[in-house]
Design a protein around this motif. Structure first.
Motif, short mmCIF file in Angstrom:
data_model
loop_
_atom_site.label_atom_id
_atom_site.label_comp_id
_atom_site.label_asym_id
_atom_site.label_seq_id
_atom_site.Cartn_x
_atom_site.Cartn_y
_atom_site.Cartn_z
N ASP A 42 -17.49 -8.50 -5.32
CA ASP A 42 -18.33 -7.55 -6.04
C ASP A 42 -17.89 -7.27 -7.48
N GLY A 43 -16.92 -8.05 -8.03
CA GLY A 43 -16.66 -7.94 -9.45
C GLY A 43 -15.28 -7.58 -9.92
N VAL A 44 -14.26 -7.67 -9.08
CA VAL A 44 -12.90 -7.35 -9.50
C VAL A 44 -12.05 -8.61 -9.49
N VAL A 45 -11.25 -8.78 -10.53
CA VAL A 45 -10.28 -9.88 -10.61
C VAL A 45 -8.93 -9.27 -10.97
N VAL A 46 -7.87 -9.71 -10.27
CA VAL A 46 -6.53 -9.17 -10.50
C VAL A 46 -5.56 -10.33 -10.67
N PHE A 47 -4.75 -10.27 -11.73
CA PHE A 47 -3.72 -11.27 -12.01
C PHE A 47 -2.37 -10.58 -12.10
N LEU A 48 -1.32 -11.30 -11.70
CA LEU A 48 0.06 -10.82 -11.80
C LEU A 48 0.82 -11.73 -12.74
N LYS A 49 1.46 -11.15 -13.76
CA LYS A 49 2.27 -11.93 -14.69
C LYS A 49 3.51 -11.12 -15.02
N ASP A 50 4.66 -11.68 -14.68
CA ASP A 50 5.94 -11.02 -14.92
C ASP A 50 5.94 -9.63 -14.30
N ASN A 51 6.11 -8.59 -15.10
CA ASN A 51 6.12 -7.23 -14.57
C ASN A 51 4.81 -6.49 -14.83
N MET A 52 3.74 -7.25 -15.06
CA MET A 52 2.45 -6.64 -15.38
C MET A 52 1.35 -7.12 -14.43
N THR A 53 0.46 -6.20 -14.10
CA THR A 53 -0.70 -6.50 -13.27
C THR A 53 -1.94 -6.20 -14.08
N LEU A 54 -2.80 -7.19 -14.20
CA LEU A 54 -4.05 -7.03 -14.94
C LEU A 54 -5.20 -6.98 -13.95
N GLN A 55 -5.96 -5.90 -14.01
CA GLN A 55 -7.14 -5.76 -13.17
C GLN A 55 -8.35 -5.58 -14.07
N VAL A 56 -9.36 -6.43 -13.89
CA VAL A 56 -10.63 -6.29 -14.60
C VAL A 56 -11.69 -5.99 -13.55
N ASP A 57 -12.37 -4.88 -13.73
CA ASP A 57 -13.32 -4.38 -12.74
C ASP A 57 -14.71 -4.24 -13.38
#
Length: 90
Positions: A42-57
């Protein structure tokens, strides 16, 4: 974006978000850019890189976006990859 104190804390946050957003499916192959990643239908993407989490909703957007009718999940992925392409961690 969520910045954690270290990679282990970031992984814990990433995994917790996965449980909250379930059901999710992994983003695999070249599409994940070499990072752990998952998406929802339904439209959420989550990436993990090093100590950061990127969520685009993009769940608040219409089902199809723009004249090409891009799905919310595809739109979130496009935004996430643009951010990750510039993400130096500095």
């Amino acid at each position: 974006m969520e910045e954690s104190t270290d990679a282990a804390s970031a992984r814990s946050y990433f995994d917790t978000m996965q449980g909250k957003l379930a059901p999710v499916q992994p983003v695999e192959g070249l599409a994940n850019l070499g990072f752990p990643a998952y998406e929802t239908a339904d439209g959420v993407v989550v990436f993990l890189k090093d100590n950061m989490t990127l969520q685009v909703d993009a769940r608040m957007l219409t089902d199809k976006i723009g004249p090409q009718g891009v799905t919310r999940t595809a739109f979130s992925y496009e935004i996430a990859t643009a951010i990750l392409g510039c993400w130096t961690g500095k």
